[in-house]
Design an enzyme around this catalytic site. Structure first.
Site, PDB file in Angstrom:
ATOM      1  N   ASP A 218       0.853  -1.198   0.000  1.00 11.08           N
ATOM      2  CA  ASP A 218       0.000   0.000   0.000  1.00 11.08           C
ATOM      3  C   ASP A 218       0.888   1.247   0.000  1.00 11.08           C
ATOM      4  O   ASP A 218       1.824   1.357   0.792  1.00 11.08           O
ATOM      5  CB  ASP A 218      -0.875  -0.031   1.258  1.00 11.08           C
ATOM      6  CG  ASP A 218      -1.997   0.984   1.207  1.00 11.08           C
ATOM      7  OD1 ASP A 218      -1.866   2.010   0.510  1.00 11.08           O
ATOM      8  OD2 ASP A 218      -3.023   0.742   1.876  1.00 11.08           O
TER       9      ASP A 218
ATOM     10  N   LYS B  46       0.211   3.968   1.140  1.00 14.16           N
ATOM     11  CA  LYS B  46       0.102   4.712   2.402  1.00 14.16           C
ATOM     12  C   LYS B  46       0.919   4.083   3.521  1.00 14.16           C
ATOM     13  O   LYS B  46       1.014   4.643   4.614  1.00 14.16           O
ATOM     14  CB  LYS B  46      -1.368   4.756   2.858  1.00 14.16           C
ATOM     15  CG  LYS B  46      -2.284   5.545   1.950  1.00 14.16           C
ATOM     16  CD  LYS B  46      -3.647   5.780   2.591  1.00 14.16           C
ATOM     17  CE  LYS B  46      -4.341   4.506   3.048  1.00 14.16           C
ATOM     18  NZ  LYS B  46      -4.679   3.553   1.981  1.00 14.16           N
TER      19      LYS B  46
ATOM     20  N   GLU C 289     -15.249 -18.517  -4.323  1.00 10.36           N
ATOM     21  CA  GLU C 289     -16.630 -18.338  -3.900  1.00 10.36           C
ATOM     22  C   GLU C 289     -17.370 -17.560  -4.991  1.00 10.36           C
ATOM     23  O   GLU C 289     -16.860 -16.571  -5.505  1.00 10.36           O
ATOM     24  CB  GLU C 289     -16.651 -17.537  -2.586  1.00 10.36           C
ATOM     25  CG  GLU C 289     -18.043 -17.218  -2.087  1.00 10.36           C
ATOM     26  CD  GLU C 289     -18.035 -16.328  -0.843  1.00 10.36           C
ATOM     27  OE1 GLU C 289     -16.944 -15.992  -0.333  1.00 10.36           O
ATOM     28  OE2 GLU C 289     -19.134 -15.962  -0.392  1.00 10.36           O
TER      29      GLU C 289
ATOM     30  N   GLU D 126     -15.251  -8.038  -3.861  1.00  5.63           N
ATOM     31  CA  GLU D 126     -16.134  -9.087  -3.354  1.00  5.63           C
ATOM     32  C   GLU D 126     -17.226  -9.493  -4.340  1.00  5.63           C
ATOM     33  O   GLU D 126     -18.140 -10.217  -3.955  1.00  5.63           O
ATOM     34  CB  GLU D 126     -16.716  -8.676  -2.000  1.00  5.63           C
ATOM     35  CG  GLU D 126     -15.618  -8.657  -0.951  1.00  5.63           C
ATOM     36  CD  GLU D 126     -16.099  -8.400   0.462  1.00  5.63           C
ATOM     37  OE1 GLU D 126     -15.303  -8.589   1.376  1.00  5.63           O
ATOM     38  OE2 GLU D 126     -17.262  -7.989   0.646  1.00  5.63           O
TER      39      GLU D 126
ATOM     40  N   LYS E  23     -26.953 -23.968 -10.237  1.00  2.00           N
ATOM     41  CA  LYS E  23     -26.363 -25.240  -9.806  1.00  2.00           C
ATOM     42  C   LYS E  23     -24.857 -25.156  -9.634  1.00  2.00           C
ATOM     43  O   LYS E  23     -24.246 -26.004  -8.986  1.00  2.00           O
ATOM     44  CB  LYS E  23     -26.698 -26.339 -10.823  1.00  2.00           C
ATOM     45  CG  LYS E  23     -28.112 -26.880 -10.683  1.00  2.00           C
ATOM     46  CD  LYS E  23     -28.270 -28.167 -11.453  1.00  2.00           C
ATOM     47  CE  LYS E  23     -29.669 -28.735 -11.387  1.00  2.00           C
ATOM     48  NZ  LYS E  23     -29.997 -29.234 -10.042  1.00  2.00           N
TER      49      LYS E  23
ATOM     50  N   ARG F  68     -13.577  -7.358  12.338  1.00  2.00           N
ATOM     51  CA  ARG F  68     -14.532  -7.171  11.233  1.00  2.00           C
ATOM     52  C   ARG F  68     -15.402  -8.421  11.044  1.00  2.00           C
ATOM     53  O   ARG F  68     -15.561  -8.920   9.932  1.00  2.00           O
ATOM     54  CB  ARG F  68     -13.802  -6.853   9.932  1.00  2.00           C
ATOM     55  CG  ARG F  68     -13.253  -5.437   9.890  1.00  2.00           C
ATOM     56  CD  ARG F  68     -12.795  -5.037   8.500  1.00  2.00           C
ATOM     57  NE  ARG F  68     -12.460  -3.624   8.470  1.00  2.00           N
ATOM     58  CZ  ARG F  68     -11.298  -3.123   8.047  1.00  2.00           C
ATOM     59  NH1 ARG F  68     -10.353  -3.924   7.617  1.00  2.00           N
ATOM     60  NH2 ARG F  68     -11.081  -1.824   8.039  1.00  2.00           N
TER      61      ARG F  68
ATOM     62  N   LYS G 237      -8.204 -15.190   9.297  1.00  2.00           N
ATOM     63  CA  LYS G 237      -7.056 -14.339   9.482  1.00  2.00           C
ATOM     64  C   LYS G 237      -6.127 -14.908  10.555  1.00  2.00           C
ATOM     65  O   LYS G 237      -6.598 -15.564  11.477  1.00  2.00           O
ATOM     66  CB  LYS G 237      -7.495 -12.947  10.000  1.00  2.00           C
ATOM     67  CG  LYS G 237      -8.551 -12.260   9.161  1.00  2.00           C
ATOM     68  CD  LYS G 237      -8.957 -10.935   9.805  1.00  2.00           C
ATOM     69  CE  LYS G 237      -9.904 -10.133   8.965  1.00  2.00           C
ATOM     70  NZ  LYS G 237      -9.527  -9.543   7.750  1.00  2.00           N
TER      71      LYS G 237
END
Ligand SMILES: *[C@@H]1O[C@H](CO)[C@@H](O)[C@H](O)[C@H]1NC(C)=O
Ligand SMILES: *[C@@H]1O[C@H](CO)[C@@H](O)[C@H](O)[C@H]1NC(C)=O
Length: 443
Positions: free
Chosen positions: A166, A168, A254, A333, A354, A391, A414
């Site tokens: 990142d 930042k 997923e 996501e 399906k 979270r 995590k």
């Protein structure tokens, strides 16, 4: 007359054959053993190790967990041992300081020493793995020690690793990551770095930057896996290679019909507020997606073929879709989940219901959602987290390991050494053991 032959003559008088044979054998054995130990010398060997060297290599490269805990018993699910480790963790947490950016900058000033001290495996463990390189896109922003332990756990010389830091992140963090990557030919920092705002498009862009760089590398990787800094593997590289081969060219992630409440994430235009580092909903409705299939929901972590990754940059409809998701909420996501149901994407699954795949059925990532934890005898998918929650997701504790290693997922999320280092240490010991004992079924 030399002593040895004098002894031999006396001892062997009259029994010549019976006597010289063992002595000759002894001689061969001494020379042979010396030869063997030379072949098993880690320092001079980059080839796939001979079967006979595995034990001596494991002795040098094991990651046996320090302290009193018995990781074998913990992973077997021994409740007394788990309880002891959880209590020990409360004490140990206060004792051990995690390694800092500066520690790594210092440690890597001599790369050879760094790789040795940190026990990196600098050779391929099998031909099957050597012939099946895997690419990693690792998106991280802090916690240098966790990153380095993740890298060590997945590192093999035939794979290729891109690390996105990142923009930042503190300067020292980037410097430490660069210092670590400089010690390996096949680990590099992404050529373009994004300032990643949580739930924004830039999380996807970070992976795309790595993907583009990885396609340019001359390693002919077959599959790509992406990870973040809080992931840790549950499988060895050879296990992953085997599982990837059995996907028969499909991707695994997923991808499900989304619940209604999620739909406004892509039905409205969202804006990034740079000053507060957040993303906000506006009243502006978006045009429908340019793909011929509905939007599916999933998560940021995927296992995809090389051709899937290639198509992201060349397929005109896909490029339009990628442009369309840029002003939405948390495209990581749903973007991969939707692309994986589009028939023009290599390795896709048909859009029919399906083929919906839950996070549990996909192999990419094992996550314990707080809202789904419960009594498995009453239908819950998993028992409660033994670490803490962040979270609404479990940060694993030692008591989660036994369940975890029985799942088919490549990685779990995590982990945090500040929450439960014993859990990570036991996984390190377990995976290293399995890497050097690939045919044993027990730990
Ligand atoms: C693990 O490695 C250490 C050196 O770091 C060594 O002393 C020990 O014997 C090894 N243990 C096993 C089980 O190989
Ligand atoms: C690295 O750390 C060691 C031990 O703390 C210290 O003696 C040494 O000066 C450090 N080296 C650098 C380059 O900072």
């Amino acid at each position: 007359m030399p002593l040895l032959s004098q002894v031999r003559r006396n001892v062997c008088r009259g029994r010549l054959l019976r006597c010289t044979l063992p002595l000759t054998l002894l001689l061969f054995l001494t020379v042979g053993l010396k030869h063997l130990t030379m072949d098993c010398n880690l320092a001079h060997n980059n080839d796939i190790p001979m079967e006979s060297c595995m034990t001596s290599y494991y002795m040098a490269l094991n990651l046996s967990a320090p302290g009193e805990k018995n990781c074998h018993r913990i992973i077997q699910g021994d409740t007394d041992e788990v309880r002891r480790a959880l209590i020990d963790n409360l004490v140990a947490k206060k004792k051990r300081a995690v390694l800092t950016d500066w520690d790594y900058i210092n440690l890597t000033s001599d790369c050879k020493l760094f790789r040795e001290r940190r026990k990196y495996i600098m050779f391929s463990l099998s031909k099957a793995e050597q012939d099946f390189p895997v690419a990693y896109s690792m998106v991280i922003h802090d916690n240098i020690e966790m990153f380095e332990r993740l890298l060590r756990a997945v590192y093999t010389p035939q794979n290729i690793y891109c690390v996105h830091v990142d923009k930042k992140s503190p300067e020292s963090f980037l410097q430490a990551v660069r210092a670590i990557t400089s010690c390996f030919d096949n680990v590099f920092v992404a050529s373009t770095l994004e300032s990643v705002v949580y739930a924004s498009w830039r999380r996807v862009q970070a992976d795309l930057n790595c993907m583009e760089d990885l396609l340019k590398s001359n390693v002919q990787w077959k599959y790509l896996i992406n990870t973040c800094g809080a992931d840790f593997p549950l499988k060895t590289n050879v296990e992953m290679v085997k599982a990837l081969k059995s996907l028969n060219g499909h991707n695994s992630m997923e991808s499900e019909t989304p619940p209604n409440y999620k739909k406004r994430r892509w039905e409205y235009h969202f804006e990034i507020k740079e000053d507060s580092d957040t993303i906000v909903l506006t009243n502006t409705r978006k045009k429908p997606s340019p793909l011929p299939v509905q939007v599916f929901s999933g998560n940021a972590y995927i296992v995809v073929t090389r051709n899937f990754v290639k198509s992201l940059f060349v397929n005109p409809t896909v490029k339009k879709f990628i442009a369309w998701v840029k002003d939405t909420y948390s495209p990581d996501e749903y973007m991969w989940a939707t692309l994986n149901r589009f028939a023009e994407m290599p390795g896709y699954m048909p859009a029919h219901q399906k083929y919906d795949t839950s996070d549990i059925n996909a192999i990419a990532r094992l996550v314990k959602w707080e809202s789904l934890e419960g009594d498995t005898n009453k239908g819950a998918p998993y028992i409660p987290c033994t670490g803490t929650h962040r979270r609404q997701v479990c940060v694993y504790g030692t008591g989660d390991l036994n369940w975890m290693v029985q799942q088919h997922h490549f990685f779990a999320n995590k982990f945090d050494p500040k929450v439960d280092d014993n859990a990570i240490q036991c996984l390190e010991e377990y995976l290293r053991y399995k890497s050097f004992h690939p045919t044993e079924n027990i730990f």
